[in-house]
Design an enzyme around this catalytic site. Sequence first.
Site, PDB file in Angstrom:
ATOM      1  N   ASP A  76       0.800  -1.225   0.000  1.00 18.59           N
ATOM      2  CA  ASP A  76       0.000   0.000   0.000  1.00 18.59           C
ATOM      3  C   ASP A  76       0.830   1.272   0.000  1.00 18.59           C
ATOM      4  O   ASP A  76       0.428   2.299  -0.550  1.00 18.59           O
ATOM      5  CB  ASP A  76      -0.951   0.020   1.194  1.00 18.59           C
ATOM      6  CG  ASP A  76      -0.218   0.244   2.515  1.00 18.59           C
ATOM      7  OD1 ASP A  76       0.664  -0.573   2.840  1.00 18.59           O
ATOM      8  OD2 ASP A  76      -0.518   1.228   3.209  1.00 18.59           O
ATOM      9  N   ASP A  79       5.650   0.361   3.327  1.00 21.92           N
ATOM     10  CA  ASP A  79       5.890  -0.864   4.082  1.00 21.92           C
ATOM     11  C   ASP A  79       5.671  -2.071   3.171  1.00 21.92           C
ATOM     12  O   ASP A  79       5.499  -1.931   1.967  1.00 21.92           O
ATOM     13  CB  ASP A  79       4.986  -0.920   5.319  1.00 21.92           C
ATOM     14  CG  ASP A  79       3.516  -0.667   4.975  1.00 21.92           C
ATOM     15  OD1 ASP A  79       3.103  -1.007   3.843  1.00 21.92           O
ATOM     16  OD2 ASP A  79       2.782  -0.132   5.830  1.00 21.92           O
ATOM     17  N   TYR A 228      -5.627   0.567   8.982  1.00 19.44           N
ATOM     18  CA  TYR A 228      -6.742   0.917   8.108  1.00 19.44           C
ATOM     19  C   TYR A 228      -8.070   0.533   8.750  1.00 19.44           C
ATOM     20  O   TYR A 228      -8.791  -0.324   8.242  1.00 19.44           O
ATOM     21  CB  TYR A 228      -6.585   0.244   6.739  1.00 19.44           C
ATOM     22  CG  TYR A 228      -5.471   0.843   5.919  1.00 19.44           C
ATOM     23  CD1 TYR A 228      -5.660   2.047   5.238  1.00 19.44           C
ATOM     24  CD2 TYR A 228      -4.229   0.224   5.831  1.00 19.44           C
ATOM     25  CE1 TYR A 228      -4.637   2.605   4.493  1.00 19.44           C
ATOM     26  CE2 TYR A 228      -3.202   0.782   5.089  1.00 19.44           C
ATOM     27  CZ  TYR A 228      -3.416   1.976   4.417  1.00 19.44           C
ATOM     28  OH  TYR A 228      -2.406   2.546   3.680  1.00 19.44           O
ATOM     29  N   GLU A 476       5.711   9.821   3.336  1.00 20.33           N
ATOM     30  CA  GLU A 476       5.281   8.502   2.866  1.00 20.33           C
ATOM     31  C   GLU A 476       4.242   8.682   1.759  1.00 20.33           C
ATOM     32  O   GLU A 476       3.391   9.568   1.826  1.00 20.33           O
ATOM     33  CB  GLU A 476       4.687   7.669   4.004  1.00 20.33           C
ATOM     34  CG  GLU A 476       4.417   6.235   3.592  1.00 20.33           C
ATOM     35  CD  GLU A 476       4.147   5.310   4.768  1.00 20.33           C
ATOM     36  OE1 GLU A 476       4.331   4.084   4.619  1.00 20.33           O
ATOM     37  OE2 GLU A 476       3.740   5.802   5.844  1.00 20.33           O
TER      38      GLU A 476
END
Length: 502
Positions: A76, A79, A228, A476
Amino acid sequence: MKISNKAFASTMIFFLLILPLTHSFNYQQALSISLLYFESQRSGRLPYNQRLTWRHHSGLTDGLHQGVDLVGGYYDAGDNVKFGLPMAFTVTMLSWGVIEYGEQIAAAGEYIHALEAIKWGTDYFIKAHPHPNVLWAQVGDGATDHYCWQRPEDMTTSRQAYKIDENNPGSDVAGETAAAMAAAAIVFSRTNPHYSHLLLHHAEELFEFGDKYRGKYDESIEVVKGYYPSASGYMDELLWAATWLYKASGKEEYLKYVIENALDFGGISWAINEFSWDIKYAGLQILASMLAVEEKQKEEKLIVEAYKSKAEHYLCSCLNKSSTNNNLKRTPGGLLYTRKWNNLQYVTTATFLLTLYSDHLESSNQRLRCSNDDEVGPEEMLSLAKSQVDYILGENPMGMSYLVGFGGRYPERVHHRGASMESVKEKRGFIGCVQGYDDWYGRVDGNPNVLMGAVVGGPNERDEFNDERSNFRQTEACTYNTAPLVGVFARFNQLQSQNHDF
């Protein structure tokens, strides 16, 4: 001569629209770069035509311990976990972009790459849905993954896979995955009808499963809560999925579902000013507002009008013209601002919806009504969308492009494991869990690999940006940041080619 505030505002808008740009951005280049990003996020065995060559095969045993093939899909962000809900939203937005702007993407020479980006996700979803009432919704564990700083090719962290089923429901992730597959079914209906039919079959099964066994997926898969969580619940995803299934299949049962559940599920009662991987209402309301309903179906027409009213609330909030004063904040530099962590995800989704609805108003000869005395034309909506895109591409107080690889100055220390370490093809030795932190994470130097096409989290509410690898809130990038811009870049490239002042 005294000029009213309203007249002054109208005059300023007119001049803003006719003035030439201070910067002329290459939207075709931005489009091409944006599609490269999805190749950097690929998990599994990479294909022979992989263009980002610093990445290599990874996650080749995913699902092995559970007896299912879960190789593939997307990481995603920075990571090495595969989270099903944001991955599905990414594919839905990529597909929506191709549905609306496929011709423009093709004209820019990027149609095949756009389809490849979608199919990399949908091929994985087919694997992750081996039975009608089973969906594997996550591979990897965020806690152990974040303990390590490793290239995906070196992973030693847990690859535990997590599923939803009849006893452990997850209507939100089932609904979003159904929406993604239904939208992709529309995309592939011409070029690959067999694959399109297969996707639609899976989408229908997933929707039926999610609707029959209702529940939030983060209550069945608790390890996802810190990463999430489903704050909006699952009703928005079920309505969202049903709308996409109606568009993909034409079956009246899905339209009936969208109409009959509109009030109880919040479709026409929730007035939202964000659109994201979690909260689908704004996107749903805009999609539903454009459904073609026969004149004789009076009740259906009234419900669609109610969806439209809520859709326009969102758009008016973006335009700073909400009659309820629920407007989106803006930074001093003019960027729409929702929250400090990864704010650009909300900007890119807003930009897509503004562009799409502007085109809808233009083609239907309509105007957006934000209050009794304030109407907005399509050109003003497009102007706002363009201002947000241009801000991302470098027209901002920092002079920074937040699309990595675009322009002369962009983030060099993106919070991304693979990009921050020498490629496995260059440095074949194994990099251990803690070694990655010791040797690479804290380096002052820029990343050895450029994460082309990534849209990072972006600046704070004062337009400030700190390009540090440890500043994950700003540096990120996520797949769902870039996905909405693919169609937008293609549309703006078309407009630019038609009018040099655009």
